[in-house]
Scaffold this active site. Structure first.
Site, PDB file in Angstrom:
ATOM      1  N   GLU A  19       0.841  -1.204   0.000  1.00 38.51           N
ATOM      2  CA  GLU A  19       0.000   0.000   0.000  1.00 38.51           C
ATOM      3  C   GLU A  19       0.873   1.249   0.000  1.00 38.51           C
ATOM      4  O   GLU A  19       1.895   1.296   0.710  1.00 38.51           O
ATOM      5  CB  GLU A  19      -0.886  -0.036   1.251  1.00 38.51           C
ATOM      6  CG  GLU A  19      -2.275   0.440   1.047  1.00 38.51           C
ATOM      7  CD  GLU A  19      -3.094  -0.427   0.085  1.00 38.51           C
ATOM      8  OE1 GLU A  19      -3.128  -0.097  -1.125  1.00 38.51           O
ATOM      9  OE2 GLU A  19      -3.705  -1.391   0.552  1.00 38.51           O
ATOM     10  N   SER A 111     -13.912   2.164  -7.442  1.00 37.44           N
ATOM     11  CA  SER A 111     -15.002   2.270  -8.411  1.00 37.44           C
ATOM     12  C   SER A 111     -14.678   3.353  -9.426  1.00 37.44           C
ATOM     13  O   SER A 111     -15.020   3.236 -10.607  1.00 37.44           O
ATOM     14  CB  SER A 111     -16.336   2.562  -7.709  1.00 37.44           C
ATOM     15  OG  SER A 111     -16.232   3.741  -6.964  1.00 37.44           O
ATOM     16  N   ASP A 156      -4.627   0.990  -9.257  1.00 34.96           N
ATOM     17  CA  ASP A 156      -6.060   0.705  -9.374  1.00 34.96           C
ATOM     18  C   ASP A 156      -6.444   0.401 -10.816  1.00 34.96           C
ATOM     19  O   ASP A 156      -7.186  -0.545 -11.098  1.00 34.96           O
ATOM     20  CB  ASP A 156      -6.890   1.904  -8.873  1.00 34.96           C
ATOM     21  CG  ASP A 156      -6.508   2.299  -7.467  1.00 34.96           C
ATOM     22  OD1 ASP A 156      -5.856   1.492  -6.777  1.00 34.96           O
ATOM     23  OD2 ASP A 156      -6.846   3.424  -7.044  1.00 34.96           O
TER      24      ASP A 156
HETATM   25  C1  GLA Z   1      -5.270   4.737  -3.793  1.00 38.97           C
HETATM   26  C2  GLA Z   1      -4.550   5.123  -5.075  1.00 38.97           C
HETATM   27  C3  GLA Z   1      -3.549   4.049  -5.497  1.00 38.97           C
HETATM   28  C4  GLA Z   1      -2.619   3.668  -4.339  1.00 38.97           C
HETATM   29  C5  GLA Z   1      -3.430   3.409  -3.070  1.00 38.97           C
HETATM   30  C6  GLA Z   1      -2.565   3.201  -1.873  1.00 38.97           C
HETATM   31  O1  GLA Z   1      -6.076   3.610  -4.028  1.00 38.97           O
HETATM   32  O2  GLA Z   1      -5.467   5.338  -6.102  1.00 38.97           O
HETATM   33  O3  GLA Z   1      -2.804   4.476  -6.600  1.00 38.97           O
HETATM   34  O4  GLA Z   1      -1.651   4.646  -4.135  1.00 38.97           O
HETATM   35  O5  GLA Z   1      -4.342   4.463  -2.777  1.00 38.97           O
HETATM   36  O6  GLA Z   1      -1.813   2.043  -2.019  1.00 38.97           O
END
Ligand code: GLA
Length: 378
Positions: A19, A111, A156
């Site tokens: 993360e 989403s 994502d």
């Molecule tokens: C959000 C961001 C991702 C990533 C996460 C943390 O989801 O969109 O790019 O940085 O936080 O891991």
């Protein structure tokens, strides 16, 4: 919409571990889930863009030449991809767009990335743009940066597009090389508990964390010019060049470096089907996110507290950007019902809020839907 020209589905995502590493050119281990956004598009003869969201039960209308971000509005995630195409010289016409789906909004299941990916995939199909998957991912990410104002990494969108049923994706965010890792969970399942909160500071704090990481890199770079991102930095370098300058920046950077190491070991755990060891790493990630990176919140920490020391939960951590959304838990299948009852009851008692839960399966990535009528409500 009676007869769309194209319908695309794009999934939400979870992240097993890794993360806040993507924008630091580190590693992530996401997977697409069996919750989807559907976008149906019809070409128009004029320059109008007519959008309808079933989730919000709202229409939104604008013109191609008036494209601009509407602060906090759902239309951003569709409209945001268009300027990227226009800037690159692609010509597009007006559109009717219907957005439907079942990914809970604001739950940290991306989403918004799913909408962006579905939109660019659909436009690629409709106007035969011949974009590669990586080009589409980049366009979707830019839409998030420029229209939604969050300087997100690539995780994502990559997960939504490259998802593969029953596999997680070990993605190197520097080279964009990736490897599918089998998610063999035996008699365990991934359970998400949703705090049902999203604190306001989520996007500003996210951008601030990014800057703090960049600051750490800049201080190391003064002495080690070869260093480009936190991917090149070691803990001894932090001890030497960052700790004397700023303890907070030090903790942020240390978390990221440790998280990358944890992730590589977690992939080994999965390959060796050692869920106990994987679970321990997920829990260690939560500690790091809560204490060092400070992107958790009282509700997320409570959900973690409520499953702690439970032998049916092998690991649990907050997931995604933070300040709300879901926790991800690795739970023994026959203990899920009892766990859900206990967690929901106590969460309600201590916060006054309902907590939802989702038992997720890992699904395939973005695709064109051939059989429209089954997925569209209207
Ligand atoms: C959000 C961001 C991702 C990533 C996460 C943390 O989801 O969109 O790019 O940085 O936080 O891991």
């Amino acid at each position: 919409m009676s007869d769309p020209d194209v319908v695309v589905q794009s999934p939400g995502r979870i992240n097993i571990i890794g993360e806040h590493t993507d924008y630091n050119e580190g590693f992530v281990l996401p997977a697409a889930i069996d919750k989807f956004v559907y976008i149906a598009i019809q070409k128009r003869e004029d320059q109008k863009l007519c959008l309808y969201s079933t989730e919000f039960n709202q229409h939104f209308e604008t013109e191609l030449e008036n494209l601009s971000s509407q602060k906090g509005h759902w239309s951003n995630y569709v409209l945001g991809v268009l300027p990227q195409l226009i800037k690159t010289g692609y010509s597009v016409s007006g559109l009717n767009v219907l957005i439907d789906g079942d990914i809970p909004i604001g739950a940290g299941l991306s989403s918004s990335a799913a909408v962006e990916c579905a939109a660019i995939f659909a436009l690629n199909e409709l106007f035969q743009l011949d974009l590669t998957k990586i080009e589409m991912i980049r366009i979707a990410q830019k839409a998030e940066h420029e229209f939604a104002g969050v300087l997100c990494g690539i995780m994502d969108m990559f997960a939504s597009v490259y998802g593969k049923k029953d596999y997680a994706i070990c993605l190197d965010c520097r080279s964009l090389s990736y490897q599918y890792i089998p998610m063999t969970l035996h008699d365990h399942k991934l359970v998400l508990f949703n705090t049902n909160v999203k604190h306001n500071l989520a996007s500003s704090a996210y951008n601030e964390r990014r800057q703090q990481c960049e600051q750490g890199v800049a201080w190391v770079k003064e002495h080690r010019p070869g260093v480009q991102t936190l991917r090149d930095v070691t803990i001894p370098m932090l001890d030497q060049y960052v700790l004397p300058k700023d303890e907070v920046v030090y903790r942020r950077c240390k978390y990221v470096i440790e998280e990358n190491m944890r992730l590589l070991m977690a992939c080994e755990d999965l390959n060796q089907k050692n869920l106990l060891s994987l679970g321990r790493k997920m829990s260690a990630t939560h500690e790091g996110l809560s204490k060092d990176y400070e992107v958790s919140c009282a509700e997320l920490d409570l959900l973690i507290q409520l499953v702690k020391n439970n032998s049916n939960v092998l690991g649990a951590r907050m997931m995604g950007g933070g300040f709300g959304g879901c926790t991800i838990n690795l739970v023994k299948e026959n203990a899920i019902e009892q766990l859900v009852n206990k967690v929901s009851k106590n969460y309600l008692k201590q916060t006054g809020l309902e907590c939802s839960h989702y038992v997720v399966s890992i699904a395939n990535g973005t695709s064109v839907v051939e059989n429209h009528s089954e997925v569209l409500q209207s």
